[in-house]
Design a protein around this motif. Structure first.
Motif, PDB file in Angstrom:
ATOM      1  N   ILE A 197       9.178 -59.340 -12.558  1.00 42.17           N
ATOM      2  CA  ILE A 197       8.470 -60.261 -11.668  1.00 42.17           C
ATOM      3  C   ILE A 197       7.528 -61.157 -12.485  1.00 42.17           C
ATOM      4  O   ILE A 197       7.454 -62.378 -12.286  1.00 42.17           O
ATOM      5  N   GLY A 198       6.776 -60.529 -13.424  1.00 38.55           N
ATOM      6  CA  GLY A 198       5.894 -61.325 -14.267  1.00 38.55           C
ATOM      7  C   GLY A 198       6.652 -62.315 -15.130  1.00 38.55           C
ATOM      8  O   GLY A 198       6.200 -63.453 -15.347  1.00 38.55           O
ATOM      9  N   ARG A 199       7.813 -61.892 -15.630  1.00 41.83           N
ATOM     10  CA  ARG A 199       8.640 -62.793 -16.429  1.00 41.83           C
ATOM     11  C   ARG A 199       9.128 -63.968 -15.595  1.00 41.83           C
ATOM     12  O   ARG A 199       9.177 -65.113 -16.068  1.00 41.83           O
ATOM     13  N   GLY A 200       9.466 -63.715 -14.344  1.00 45.64           N
ATOM     14  CA  GLY A 200       9.897 -64.800 -13.469  1.00 45.64           C
ATOM     15  C   GLY A 200       8.789 -65.808 -13.209  1.00 45.64           C
ATOM     16  O   GLY A 200       9.010 -67.022 -13.229  1.00 45.64           O
ATOM     17  N   PHE A 201       7.556 -65.321 -12.981  1.00 48.18           N
ATOM     18  CA  PHE A 201       6.418 -66.223 -12.780  1.00 48.18           C
ATOM     19  C   PHE A 201       6.141 -67.060 -14.035  1.00 48.18           C
ATOM     20  O   PHE A 201       5.803 -68.246 -13.949  1.00 48.18           O
ATOM     21  N   LYS A 202       6.281 -66.435 -15.194  1.00 46.03           N
ATOM     22  CA  LYS A 202       6.034 -67.147 -16.449  1.00 46.03           C
ATOM     23  C   LYS A 202       7.050 -68.269 -16.649  1.00 46.03           C
ATOM     24  O   LYS A 202       6.698 -69.393 -17.040  1.00 46.03           O
ATOM     25  N   LEU A 203       8.315 -67.996 -16.387  1.00 42.69           N
ATOM     26  CA  LEU A 203       9.338 -69.029 -16.513  1.00 42.69           C
ATOM     27  C   LEU A 203       9.116 -70.161 -15.505  1.00 42.69           C
ATOM     28  O   LEU A 203       9.344 -71.337 -15.817  1.00 42.69           O
ATOM     29  N   GLU A 204       8.654 -69.807 -14.326  1.00 38.81           N
ATOM     30  CA  GLU A 204       8.386 -70.835 -13.318  1.00 38.81           C
ATOM     31  C   GLU A 204       7.236 -71.733 -13.742  1.00 38.81           C
ATOM     32  O   GLU A 204       7.291 -72.965 -13.567  1.00 38.81           O
ATOM     33  N   GLU A 205       6.170 -71.151 -14.319  1.00 38.89           N
ATOM     34  CA  GLU A 205       5.046 -71.956 -14.796  1.00 38.89           C
ATOM     35  C   GLU A 205       5.472 -72.876 -15.939  1.00 38.89           C
ATOM     36  O   GLU A 205       5.029 -74.024 -16.017  1.00 38.89           O
ATOM     37  N   GLN A 206       6.329 -72.397 -16.817  1.00 36.08           N
ATOM     38  CA  GLN A 206       6.815 -73.243 -17.902  1.00 36.08           C
ATOM     39  C   GLN A 206       7.610 -74.436 -17.367  1.00 36.08           C
ATOM     40  O   GLN A 206       7.462 -75.568 -17.840  1.00 36.08           O
ATOM     41  N   ALA A 207       8.444 -74.193 -16.377  1.00 30.99           N
ATOM     42  CA  ALA A 207       9.233 -75.278 -15.793  1.00 30.99           C
ATOM     43  C   ALA A 207       8.333 -76.297 -15.100  1.00 30.99           C
ATOM     44  O   ALA A 207       8.528 -77.515 -15.224  1.00 30.99           O
ATOM     45  N   LEU A 208       7.317 -75.834 -14.379  1.00 26.44           N
ATOM     46  CA  LEU A 208       6.402 -76.758 -13.700  1.00 26.44           C
ATOM     47  C   LEU A 208       5.588 -77.570 -14.689  1.00 26.44           C
ATOM     48  O   LEU A 208       5.304 -78.754 -14.458  1.00 26.44           O
ATOM     49  N   SER A 209       5.176 -76.953 -15.805  1.00 27.73           N
ATOM     50  CA  SER A 209       4.420 -77.698 -16.818  1.00 27.73           C
ATOM     51  C   SER A 209       5.278 -78.798 -17.441  1.00 27.73           C
ATOM     52  O   SER A 209       4.788 -79.888 -17.749  1.00 27.73           O
TER      53      SER A 209
END
Length: 283
Positions: free
Chosen positions: A202-214
């Motif tokens: 779950i944490g890995r998914g949130f991290k990838l999502e933040e990278q995509a948004l940035s």
């Protein structure tokens, strides 16, 4: 005389015409044959008229039936309501018992996303399936349930014994998988691997999502700066502060109107667009 069922009237007329008991079909025959009456619900009794009732009931058919009466002819008039037979599957019974005995198995994550194709059934089925391990060393709860049903149906074991055997093999395989996972973790740690206790899928998914948004934010900012750098001209309006004076409640406006002065509603057009320097565009 037979009972007159509405859906069989035109069929009876057809047989009478074929047997030459009627010289020609009745006037209503073509209409009823094209639009036959609706079929009756299953097991529904047809209400009998006074003419079609037995001789002993013709005089009583028009009488009111008292409540709570239990006479035979009154029981004949009651319509039998169709009852749907219960739909039962052996897997549901075993599944209910399994999750009552193993409630924490319901917390194991499972994917419910449908794929483009239906997953084919495992080749080990029927009498060939004698051990739960034959379908893998990490079985799921559904594998245990299917194995218990297979032992009961194909190997003719009592359901209680088949369920007990399936649960014992399932517990053995789960414990073996847990011990193997712990040993693998200790082995990787001994070779220098580092595990973050807070890391998870779950944490890995949130991290990838933040990278995509940035990345999206950076791309939007770059587009705006690029568009601003391409502009060669921009309007520059001087800041003017007009002194309107005190509020006269419209008296000054009326005074100018009576004096014949025409009000000006057009904006000030003295400001002219000027070219932008390259140094200002870079800023």
């Amino acid at each position: 005389m037979g009972r007159k069922v509405p859906t069989q009237v035109h069929h009876a007329a057809t047989r009478l015409v074929q047997g030459k008991l009627l010289s020609r079909p009745p006037l209503w025959y073509s209409a009823v044959a094209q639009y036959p009456p609706l079929p009756l619900p299953p097991r529904q009794a047809v209400n009998r008229t006074n003419f079609d009732s037995p001789l002993g009931l013709q005089s009583r058919s028009d009488q009111t039936i008292p409540e709570g009466s239990s006479k035979p002819y009154e029981k004949m008039r009651k319509e039998v309501k169709p009852r749907v037979m219960p739909i039962l599957y052996l897997e549901d019974k075993v599944r209910q018992r399994f999750f009552l005995d193993h409630p924490f198995e319901a917390f194991r994550p499972r994917t419910l996303v449908e794929q483009r194709e239906v997953e084919p059934e495992h080749p080990v089925v029927g009498k060939d399936w004698t051990r739960l391990r034959q379908r893998g060393r990490n079985p799921t709860s559904e594998d245990c349930i299917k194995f218990a049903v297979s032992l009961h149906v194909h190997h003719l074991l009592p359901l209680s014994q088949a369920y007990r055997t399936a649960c014992q093999q399932y517990a053995a395989l789960r414990s073996e998988h847990t011990i193997a996972s712990q040993v693998a973790f200790l082995e990787a740690k001994a070779y220098g691997a580092k595990f973050n206790p807070k890391s998870s899928e779950i944490g890995r998914g949130f991290k990838l999502e933040e990278q995509a948004l940035s990345k999206w934010n950076k791309a939007t900012t770059a587009d705006v700066n690029e568009q601003a750098s391409r502009k060669k001209w921009r309007p520059i309006f001087p800041k003017q502060v007009e002194d309107f004076g005190l509020w006269t409640r419209g008296e000054e406006y009326l005074h100018k109107y009576k004096a014949g002065e025409t009000p000006k509603y057009q904006p000030n057009t003295d400001a002219i667009s000027s070219p932008v320097d390259s140094s200002e565009a870079e800023r």
